[in-house]
Design a protein around this motif. Structure first.
Motif, short mmCIF file in Angstrom:
data_model
loop_
_atom_site.label_atom_id
_atom_site.label_comp_id
_atom_site.label_asym_id
_atom_site.label_seq_id
_atom_site.Cartn_x
_atom_site.Cartn_y
_atom_site.Cartn_z
N HIS A 54 54.84 29.38 40.70
CA HIS A 54 56.00 30.09 41.24
C HIS A 54 55.64 31.26 42.16
CE1 HIS A 54 58.90 28.00 38.63
NE2 HIS A 54 57.97 28.07 37.69
N VAL A 55 54.47 31.88 41.97
CA VAL A 55 54.07 33.03 42.79
C VAL A 55 52.64 32.83 43.26
CG1 VAL A 55 55.66 34.69 41.75
CG2 VAL A 55 53.41 34.34 40.72
N ALA A 56 52.35 33.30 44.47
CA ALA A 56 51.03 33.05 45.05
C ALA A 56 49.95 33.95 44.48
CB ALA A 56 51.10 33.22 46.57
N ASN A 57 50.27 35.22 44.28
CA ASN A 57 49.27 36.19 43.84
C ASN A 57 49.97 37.45 43.33
OD1 ASN A 57 50.00 37.68 46.26
ND2 ASN A 57 48.69 36.25 47.38
N LYS A 58 49.21 38.46 42.96
CA LYS A 58 49.78 39.68 42.41
C LYS A 58 50.63 40.41 43.45
CE LYS A 58 48.66 44.09 40.23
NZ LYS A 58 47.60 44.95 39.61
N SER A 59 50.20 40.41 44.69
CA SER A 59 50.96 41.08 45.74
C SER A 59 52.34 40.45 45.89
CB SER A 59 50.20 41.00 47.06
OG SER A 59 50.95 41.59 48.11
N ASP A 60 52.38 39.12 45.87
CA ASP A 60 53.65 38.40 45.96
C ASP A 60 54.54 38.74 44.76
OD1 ASP A 60 55.61 36.50 46.67
OD2 ASP A 60 54.64 34.95 45.47
#
Length: 224
Positions: A54-60
Motif C-alpha cells: 500500500h505504501v512505497a516507503n517511510k517518506s510516502d
C-alpha cells in the motif's frame, strides 16, 4: 472458481486507511523516529510486505499520515461568507493540528509540493483572492500567512515537546523567565523588561491569532 493469491488476501485484510491511522498513532506516541515498518507491522499484526503493498516507503507513509490530519483539519474548519473569518479559522485549525500532532509541522516542510501543503495553500489563496487582493500581490500575501502559520505553529509545538520532555510546569517556567527578564539592565533591555509581566499570563493561541489579524490588516489596508 478463482482462487485469491496470498498478496490479494493481504490487500483485502489490510487497507491503506488502516495503515495510515496506525501510523498517526505511532507518530503521536513516538515521533517521527518511532515510525518504522517494524513497529507498524507489530501494531497491525502483519508483515512488512503487506504494508509495502500500500505504501512505497517511510517518506510516502509520513506524507500520507500528514495529509490525513490536514484533510480532517481543513474539512472541520469549513468556509464562511467572510474571507477574513475563514482565514482565521483555517489558521487556528492548522495551529491546533500541529499542537496535537507535533510531527505534522516537519512533515509539511518535507513535502512542499504534495497534497498536505496544497490542501492548506488552496483555501488560503481562495480567501485572499476574495479579499480583493490584486493578482500581483496574492502570492506574497498567501506566502506570508502560510509561513507565519507553519513557523509559529511549529515553534509552539516544539515548546510543548520541550516542556513535556523535561516535565516542566508551564506556569512555573514562564514565571521563571519573566522574573529573569524583569531583572535585566533597564538601559540595555528596556523593552524586554517592560513585557516581562505580560509573559507570565500570555495565551499562545490568542497571541497566534493576534499575529494573523496583524497580517490581515496589512493585506486589506488601503493601497496608495
Amino acid at each position: 472458481m478463482v482462487r485469491k493469491t496470498g498478496t490479494q488476501r493481504r490487500e483485502d485484510s489490510l487497507s491503506r486507511d488502516r495503515i495510515i491511522e496506525a501510523s498517526i498513532e505511532l507518530l503521536d506516541s513516538s515521533g517521527e523516529g518511532g515510525l518504522t515498518f517494524r513497529a507498524l507491522s507489530e501494531r497491525l499484526a502483519t508483515g512488512a510486505g503487506a504494508i509495502y503493498w500500500h505504501v512505497a516507503n517511510k517518506s510516502d507513509l509520513l506524507t500520507a499520515a500528514c495529509d490525513a490530519v490536514i484533510a480532517r483539519t481543513i474539512t472541520s474548519c469549513g468556509v464562511g461568507e467572510r474571507p477574513a473569518a475563514t482565514i482565521r479559522a483555517l489558521a487556528l485549525g492548522v495551529f491546533d493540528a500541529i499542537d496535537a500532532h507535533p510531527w505534522v509541522g516537519s512533515a509539511l516542510t518535507q513535502a512542499p509540493g504534495q497534497s498536505p501543503m496544497v490542501r492548506i495553500l488552496e483555501p488560503l489563496g481562495q480567501q485572499v483572492r476574495a479579499l480583493g487582493v490584486p493578482d500581483d500581490e496574492q502570492w506574497a500575501a498567501v506566502g506570508t500567512l502560510l509561513n507565519y502559520m507553519l513557523g509559529v505553529g511549529g515553534q509552539n509545538a516544539a515548546n510543548g515537546q520541550f516542556g513535556r520532555a523535561r516535565a516542566l510546569d508551564r506556569t512555573d517556567f514562564l514565571d521563571a523567565v519573566a522574573t529573569a527578564w524583569s531583572q535585566l539592565d533597564a538601559q540595555e533591555y528596556p523593552f524586554t523588561r517592560s513585557i516581562a509581566a505580560a509573559l507570565r499570563s500570555h495565551d499562545d493561541r490568542a497571541d497566534f491569532l493576534a499575529g494573523i489579524d496583524l497580517i490581515l490588516r496589512g493585506i486589506t489596508s488601503p493601497r496608495r
